[in-house]
Design an enzyme around this catalytic site. Structure first.
Site, PDB file in Angstrom:
ATOM      1  N   HIS A 272      -8.865  -3.907  -2.135  1.00 48.72           N
ATOM      2  CA  HIS A 272      -7.947  -3.113  -1.304  1.00 48.72           C
ATOM      3  C   HIS A 272      -8.366  -1.638  -1.305  1.00 48.72           C
ATOM      4  O   HIS A 272      -8.436  -1.002  -0.248  1.00 48.72           O
ATOM      5  CB  HIS A 272      -6.520  -3.286  -1.859  1.00 48.72           C
ATOM      6  CG  HIS A 272      -5.474  -2.472  -1.177  1.00 48.72           C
ATOM      7  ND1 HIS A 272      -4.417  -3.041  -0.499  1.00 48.72           N
ATOM      8  CD2 HIS A 272      -5.298  -1.125  -1.061  1.00 48.72           C
ATOM      9  CE1 HIS A 272      -3.649  -2.075   0.006  1.00 48.72           C
ATOM     10  NE2 HIS A 272      -4.159  -0.905  -0.328  1.00 48.72           N
ATOM     11  N   GLU A 273      -8.662  -1.100  -2.491  1.00 49.71           N
ATOM     12  CA  GLU A 273      -9.000   0.324  -2.583  1.00 49.71           C
ATOM     13  C   GLU A 273     -10.382   0.619  -1.992  1.00 49.71           C
ATOM     14  O   GLU A 273     -10.580   1.659  -1.358  1.00 49.71           O
ATOM     15  CB  GLU A 273      -8.920   0.819  -4.034  1.00 49.71           C
ATOM     16  CG  GLU A 273      -7.554   0.672  -4.700  1.00 49.71           C
ATOM     17  CD  GLU A 273      -6.398   1.211  -3.880  1.00 49.71           C
ATOM     18  OE1 GLU A 273      -6.579   2.170  -3.110  1.00 49.71           O
ATOM     19  OE2 GLU A 273      -5.291   0.650  -3.991  1.00 49.71           O
TER      20      GLU A 273
ATOM     21  N   CYS B 162       0.864  -1.182   0.000  1.00 51.03           N
ATOM     22  CA  CYS B 162       0.000   0.000   0.000  1.00 51.03           C
ATOM     23  C   CYS B 162       0.896   1.225   0.000  1.00 51.03           C
ATOM     24  O   CYS B 162       1.899   1.256   0.722  1.00 51.03           O
ATOM     25  CB  CYS B 162      -0.876  -0.015   1.250  1.00 51.03           C
ATOM     26  SG  CYS B 162      -1.927   1.434   1.398  1.00 51.03           S
TER      27      CYS B 162
ATOM     28  N   HIS C  76     -10.144   1.112   1.595  1.00 48.47           N
ATOM     29  CA  HIS C  76      -9.690   2.469   1.983  1.00 48.47           C
ATOM     30  C   HIS C  76     -10.879   3.412   2.160  1.00 48.47           C
ATOM     31  O   HIS C  76     -10.866   4.277   3.038  1.00 48.47           O
ATOM     32  CB  HIS C  76      -8.765   3.058   0.912  1.00 48.47           C
ATOM     33  CG  HIS C  76      -7.325   2.669   1.042  1.00 48.47           C
ATOM     34  ND1 HIS C  76      -6.575   2.915   2.177  1.00 48.47           N
ATOM     35  CD2 HIS C  76      -6.483   2.062   0.174  1.00 48.47           C
ATOM     36  CE1 HIS C  76      -5.330   2.478   1.990  1.00 48.47           C
ATOM     37  NE2 HIS C  76      -5.247   1.943   0.784  1.00 48.47           N
TER      38      HIS C  76
HETATM   39 NI    NI Z   1      -3.559   1.060  -0.108  1.00 45.24          NI
END
Ligand code: NI
Length: 182
Positions: free
Chosen positions: A153-154, A110, A157
């Site tokens: 993953h995004e 990341c 966030h």
């Molecule tokens: Ni990330």
């Protein structure tokens, strides 16, 4: 042009915010941020430019990583030698997923986590995502393998979740055999 130091570090509490949905038309500030994110991610995956501009290689970024608590993200996926597919999606939602789960054998990374983190992050092998493009048109994206992991993953966030949250520090390789390594 975005610099590596413009990206929030994991210690920054803003990364824990739940980002808010965007409305259309996007503001000029949001359009500029998206442009900057595409540029950074693309250049960061071209060795010569990454070195020249001191960029950390990365394929995805969510707006909150620039301190913007809005639900949009960019993924620049290398599909050939310096050849990229670029995805911009606003207000993304995973509408379906495979039963199968996979993980990145080398460990997930990341741009906000400046250290090596050992351990397994189980992710769906395939996902379908719905959302909106920059003009507010509805879009649907089917992603598999590495690209599917990047979207998960995004989207994490946008909900204040970092990949490190998925790893049990006591048992970082827990249930390894239940998932396929990629
Ligand atoms: Ni990330």
């Amino acid at each position: 042009m975005l610099k590596t130091k413009d990206i929030l570090d994991e210690k920054d509490k803003r990364l824990r915010l739940t980002s808010k949905e965007v409305t259309f038309p996007l503001s000029n500030q949001d359009k500029k941020a998206i442009h900057d994110m595409i540029e950074y991610l693309t250049n960061s995956q071209i060795d010569q430019l990454a070195e020249k501009y001191d960029l950390r290689p990365g394929m995805g970024m969510a707006a909150i990583q620039l301190g913007i608590p809005k639900r949009y993200l960019v993924i620049v996926h290398e599909v050939g030698e310096e050849e990229f597919d670029t995805y911009v999606i606003c207000n993304p939602k995973i509408i379906s997923n495979s039963a199968e789960k996979i993980y990145v054998e080398m460990g997930e990374g990341c741009l906000s986590v400046n250290r090596d983190v050992e351990g397994i992050v189980p992710r769906y092998a395939r996902v379908t995502i719905e959302g909106y493009d920059m003009e507010g048109q509805k879009i649907k994206i089917r992603a598999r393998e590495e690209l599917a992991i990047a979207f998960q993953h995004e989207i994490d966030h946008l909900n204040g979740i970092l990949f490190t949250d998925h790893i049990d520090p006591k048992y970082p390789f827990k249930d390894q055999d239940s998932y396929r390594a990629i």
